[in-house]
Write a protein that holds these residues in place. Structure first.
Motif, PDB file in Angstrom:
ATOM      1  N   MET A  10     -22.602  40.812  14.841  1.00 39.46           N
ATOM      2  CA  MET A  10     -23.361  39.567  14.939  1.00 39.46           C
ATOM      3  C   MET A  10     -22.427  38.360  14.894  1.00 39.46           C
ATOM      4  O   MET A  10     -22.666  37.364  15.593  1.00 39.46           O
ATOM      5  N   LEU A  11     -21.381  38.436  14.090  1.00 42.47           N
ATOM      6  CA  LEU A  11     -20.414  37.337  14.056  1.00 42.47           C
ATOM      7  C   LEU A  11     -19.769  37.148  15.429  1.00 42.47           C
ATOM      8  O   LEU A  11     -19.602  36.017  15.893  1.00 42.47           O
ATOM      9  N   ALA A  12     -19.426  38.233  16.073  1.00 41.44           N
ATOM     10  CA  ALA A  12     -18.817  38.154  17.404  1.00 41.44           C
ATOM     11  C   ALA A  12     -19.797  37.569  18.412  1.00 41.44           C
ATOM     12  O   ALA A  12     -19.417  36.732  19.239  1.00 41.44           O
ATOM     13  N   ARG A  13     -21.064  37.994  18.335  1.00 44.91           N
ATOM     14  CA  ARG A  13     -22.071  37.463  19.261  1.00 44.91           C
ATOM     15  C   ARG A  13     -22.273  35.965  19.074  1.00 44.91           C
ATOM     16  O   ARG A  13     -22.542  35.253  20.035  1.00 44.91           O
ATOM     17  N   ARG A  14     -22.156  35.516  17.831  1.00 43.66           N
ATOM     18  CA  ARG A  14     -22.356  34.095  17.531  1.00 43.66           C
ATOM     19  C   ARG A  14     -21.058  33.297  17.600  1.00 43.66           C
ATOM     20  O   ARG A  14     -21.053  32.099  17.387  1.00 43.66           O
ATOM     21  N   LYS A  15     -19.957  34.023  17.866  1.00 46.12           N
ATOM     22  CA  LYS A  15     -18.624  33.392  17.916  1.00 46.12           C
ATOM     23  C   LYS A  15     -18.354  32.580  16.646  1.00 46.12           C
ATOM     24  O   LYS A  15     -17.897  31.441  16.699  1.00 46.12           O
ATOM     25  N   MET A  16     -18.639  33.232  15.508  1.00 47.91           N
ATOM     26  CA  MET A  16     -18.491  32.577  14.211  1.00 47.91           C
ATOM     27  C   MET A  16     -17.439  33.311  13.381  1.00 47.91           C
ATOM     28  O   MET A  16     -17.515  34.528  13.222  1.00 47.91           O
ATOM     29  N   PRO A  17     -16.477  32.587  12.826  1.00 46.30           N
ATOM     30  CA  PRO A  17     -15.496  33.218  11.931  1.00 46.30           C
ATOM     31  C   PRO A  17     -16.134  33.647  10.606  1.00 46.30           C
ATOM     32  O   PRO A  17     -17.112  33.039  10.151  1.00 46.30           O
TER      33      PRO A  17
END
Length: 86
Positions: A10-17
């Motif tokens: 989910m972090l990758a999908r949201r491009k969130m560190p």
């Protein structure tokens, strides 16, 4: 453990560190890493809800169950047969 944690997906999908998520939900990056890497023994619903709110997702997007191993039917024990050939 048969519970798989997909926070990194989910972090990758949201491009969130990871650090940004940790800050926004109010836990340390180290504690989030424990959860993210599947080493946590439990997660509070408040933490799970905060993660879902920040990532705009459902708990099922973050957690899934998989069996540890596929159970094969046991082979019959031929040594347990009686002397009468049963």
């Amino acid at each position: 453990m048969p519970i798989i944690v997909d926070i990194d997906v989910m972090l990758a999908r949201r491009k969130m560190p990871v650090g940004v998520l940790a800050e926004q939900i109010g836990i340390t990056p180290a504690n989030l890493a424990v959860l993210k890497n599947g080493r946590a023994k439990a997660v509070r619903f408040t933490t799970l809800a905060a993660i879902c709110e920040v990532l705009d997702c459902q708990p099922g997007d973050l957690l899934r169950w998989e069996p540890d191993e596929v159970h094969q039917p046991a082979e019959p024990d031929v040594s347990a047969r009686s002397a009468h050939g049963d």
